[in-house]
Write an enzyme that holds these catalytic residues in place. Structure first.
Site, PDB file in Angstrom:
ATOM      1  N   HIS A 137       0.975  -1.320  -0.132  1.00 56.20           N
ATOM      2  CA  HIS A 137      -0.103  -0.022   0.023  1.00 56.20           C
ATOM      3  C   HIS A 137       0.748   1.329  -0.010  1.00 56.20           C
ATOM      4  O   HIS A 137       1.961   1.460   0.562  1.00 56.20           O
ATOM      5  CB  HIS A 137      -0.630  -0.050   1.271  1.00 56.20           C
ATOM      6  N   ASP A 214       3.302  -4.308   8.120  1.00 54.36           N
ATOM      7  CA  ASP A 214       2.195  -3.633   7.977  1.00 54.36           C
ATOM      8  C   ASP A 214       0.881  -4.500   8.030  1.00 54.36           C
ATOM      9  O   ASP A 214       0.519  -5.394   6.985  1.00 54.36           O
ATOM     10  CB  ASP A 214       1.983  -2.961   6.503  1.00 54.36           C
ATOM     11  N   GLN A 217      -4.224  -5.480   6.681  1.00 53.76           N
ATOM     12  CA  GLN A 217      -5.271  -6.292   6.200  1.00 53.76           C
ATOM     13  C   GLN A 217      -4.865  -7.817   6.828  1.00 53.76           C
ATOM     14  O   GLN A 217      -5.962  -8.616   6.607  1.00 53.76           O
ATOM     15  CB  GLN A 217      -5.010  -6.242   4.791  1.00 53.76           C
ATOM     16  N   LYS A 240     -10.288  -1.341  10.392  1.00 47.31           N
ATOM     17  CA  LYS A 240     -10.398  -2.187   9.650  1.00 47.31           C
ATOM     18  C   LYS A 240     -10.764  -3.599  10.231  1.00 47.31           C
ATOM     19  O   LYS A 240     -11.205  -4.432   9.709  1.00 47.31           O
ATOM     20  CB  LYS A 240      -9.115  -2.276   8.631  1.00 47.31           C
ATOM     21  N   CYS A 378      -4.670   2.252  -3.712  1.00 48.48           N
ATOM     22  CA  CYS A 378      -3.474   3.151  -3.032  1.00 48.48           C
ATOM     23  C   CYS A 378      -2.349   1.846  -2.988  1.00 48.48           C
ATOM     24  O   CYS A 378      -1.555   1.732  -2.394  1.00 48.48           O
ATOM     25  CB  CYS A 378      -3.869   3.090  -1.664  1.00 48.48           C
TER      26      CYS A 378
HETATM   27  N1  PLP Z   1      -1.606  -0.362   4.745  1.00 47.51           N
HETATM   28  C1  PLP Z   1      -2.631  -1.217   4.213  1.00 47.51           C
HETATM   29  C2  PLP Z   1      -2.475  -2.564   3.839  1.00 47.51           C
HETATM   30  C3  PLP Z   1      -3.833  -0.741   4.132  1.00 47.51           C
HETATM   31  O1  PLP Z   1      -4.984  -1.642   3.422  1.00 47.51           O
HETATM   32  C4  PLP Z   1      -4.127   0.416   4.571  1.00 47.51           C
HETATM   33  C5  PLP Z   1      -5.524   0.922   4.406  1.00 47.51           C
HETATM   34  O2  PLP Z   1      -6.048   0.600   3.395  1.00 47.51           O
HETATM   35  C6  PLP Z   1      -3.348   1.270   5.171  1.00 47.51           C
HETATM   36  C7  PLP Z   1      -1.976   0.650   5.086  1.00 47.51           C
HETATM   37  C8  PLP Z   1      -3.447   2.629   5.524  1.00 47.51           C
HETATM   38  O3  PLP Z   1      -4.301   2.587   6.673  1.00 47.51           O
HETATM   39  P1  PLP Z   1      -4.979   4.113   7.157  1.00 47.51           P
HETATM   40  O4  PLP Z   1      -5.370   4.789   5.927  1.00 47.51           O
HETATM   41  O5  PLP Z   1      -6.041   3.627   8.020  1.00 47.51           O
HETATM   42  O6  PLP Z   1      -4.032   4.833   7.705  1.00 47.51           O
END
Ligand code: PLP
Length: 420
Positions: A137, A214, A217, A240, A378
């Protein structure tokens, strides 16, 4: 039995979990959209919230809300207790070695930026290498690029194969004497690929390289034990995992957090301030400048209570059944390509329909009450790797049903009719 009359993979598990009962906890699922019952398949972007989460936040707001850590009055003490209990709750959920390894941020994105700007800026110099993966992401790409601009570090990218699977051996080849950090996703938000993070951590640690995962997900779909994993940093987004927005979590091993300087300055993160010199608190407070997300922390604790009460294994088995059924139904549709067919996947199905742009597909599905996400999710570099500008992403949560998969498949067939 599936709607096609065939036994389903994972079907028994789907039956064992009382999804209809769980759905009653999510009032929004009763909504109609364009006169049709809502089918919400966008949980990877943000999941819906159960009553229990909203009730915990409302209860606090109605009974004992005040700013934390700074008042001597009763409400402030009660509020501080609840806030710190939420930290304990998160630590227990992740099996952190101590509560103080949990830092509350304003989002997962902020948590990764914190590591980049504090740990990264203090420990990296020009020529040092950070490895990410092709699945990332933007939240786990851009903070490292900003550091590259600032310090001249090198960003290396671990590749994937055409199915979206992480190529572990190729990753291992990237590890070099200049590698200072591996920062990879646990589960891909765009494809659902589960990265073999245990092997990644083993390989990195064998060379003395710390690892950031990270977990945005992964957390909604599986139980994460940070001590068993051994990750140095683990980041997730409470919104999430059925919790509120406005809060993020950074887990850091105590010794890592201790070696990190403050990154934002302000109230609450200091031990003492004078115009000549300021000293700082220990982690996690060193990284929590300003008023933290108080109600949100309490909502997060309630969300973790909620998923734990349902049972991680039961939810995971239910979602595996949904993924298998959705994959079976969608792949039977001529002209539909599923992007991301790695053997190990979370309940996310990304696809395209021949001759139809993902945005048109999303709009037509929406008119039929089916909420999916379309676009690059993203993860633009990943879209480039797949050779597509965008995909349609159906992401399943604990409240989705087999009937909703049928509604998705029927809506996709409608798109095909319209696009001839
Ligand atoms: N990392 C991953 C894999 C994500 O799916 C997301 C959000 O879609 C993020 C980071 C960023 O999360 P946030 O927008 O809640 O900060």
């Amino acid at each position: 039995m599936s709607a096609l009359g065939k036994p389903l993979p994972g079907h028994n598990a789907v039956q064992a979990f009382d999804v209809q009962r769980a759905r009653q906890d999510f009032p929004i699922l009763q909504r109609q959209v364009y006169g049709k019952p809502l089918v919400f398949l966008d949980s990877a972007a943000s999941s819906q919230k159960p009553r229990q989460v909203m009730a915990a936040m409302t209860r606090m707001a109605e009974t004992c809300y005040a700013n934390v850590h700074r008042g001597i009055h009763k409400l402030s003490q009660e509020s501080t207790d609840l806030f710190e209990q939420a930290r304990t709750r998160v630590a227990r959920h992740l099996n952190a070695a101590k509560d103080d390894e949990i830092v509350f941020t304003r989002g997962a994105t902020e948590a990764i930026n914190l590591v980049a700007q504090s740990w990264g800026a203090a420990h990296l110099k020009a020529g040092d290498e950070v490895i990410v993966s092709a699945l990332e992401h933007h939240a786990n790409i851009v903070p490292w690029q900003l550091l590259r601009q600032r310090l001249g570090i090198v960003l290396k990218v671990a590749p994937i194969d055409d199915s979206g699977a992480f190529l572990f051996e190729e990753f291992e080849k990237l590890l070099s004497p200049r590698t200072r950090l591996v920062a990879v996703t646990h589960v891909s938000n765009a494809l659902g690929t589960i990265v073999p993070v245990e092997a990644v951590i083993r390989a990195a640690h064998a060379r003395g390289i710390p690892v950031l995962l990270d977990g945005c997900q992964a957390m909604p779909h599986r139980r994460v034990d940070v001590q068993a994993l051994g990750a140095d940093f683990y980041v997730f987004a409470p919104h999430k995992i059925y919790g509120p927005t406005g809060i993020g979590v950074l887990y850091g091993k105590w010794e890592r957090l201790m070696e990190m300087p403050p990154w934002q300055g302000g109230g609450e993160m200091i031990a003492s301030v004078s115009f000549e010199e300021t000293t700082f608190k220990e982690p996690p407070h060193r990284f929590e400048a300003g008023t933290p997300p108080i109600l949100e922390a309490v909502g997060l604790a309630a969300a973790l209570d909620y998923v734990e009460a349902l049972g991680h294994e039961a939810v995971a088995a239910h979602e595996a059944g949904l993924l298998a059924y959705a994959t079976e139904r969608l792949s039977a549709i001529a002209g539909l390509t599923i992007h991301g067919t790695a053997p190990d996947k979370a309940s996310i199905v990304s696809f395209n329909i021949e001759g139809a742009h993902a945005h048109d597909v999303g709009t037509i599905l929406d008119r039929q009450g089916v909420a999916v996400r379309v676009g690059h999710h993203c993860a633009e570099p990943l879209m480039h790797r797949l050779g597509v500008p965008a995909t349609v992403r159906a992401s399943f949560g604990l409240y989705n049903t087999l009937e909703e998969v049928d509604r998705l498949a029927a809506a996709v067939l409608k798109v095909k009719e319209l696009f001839g």
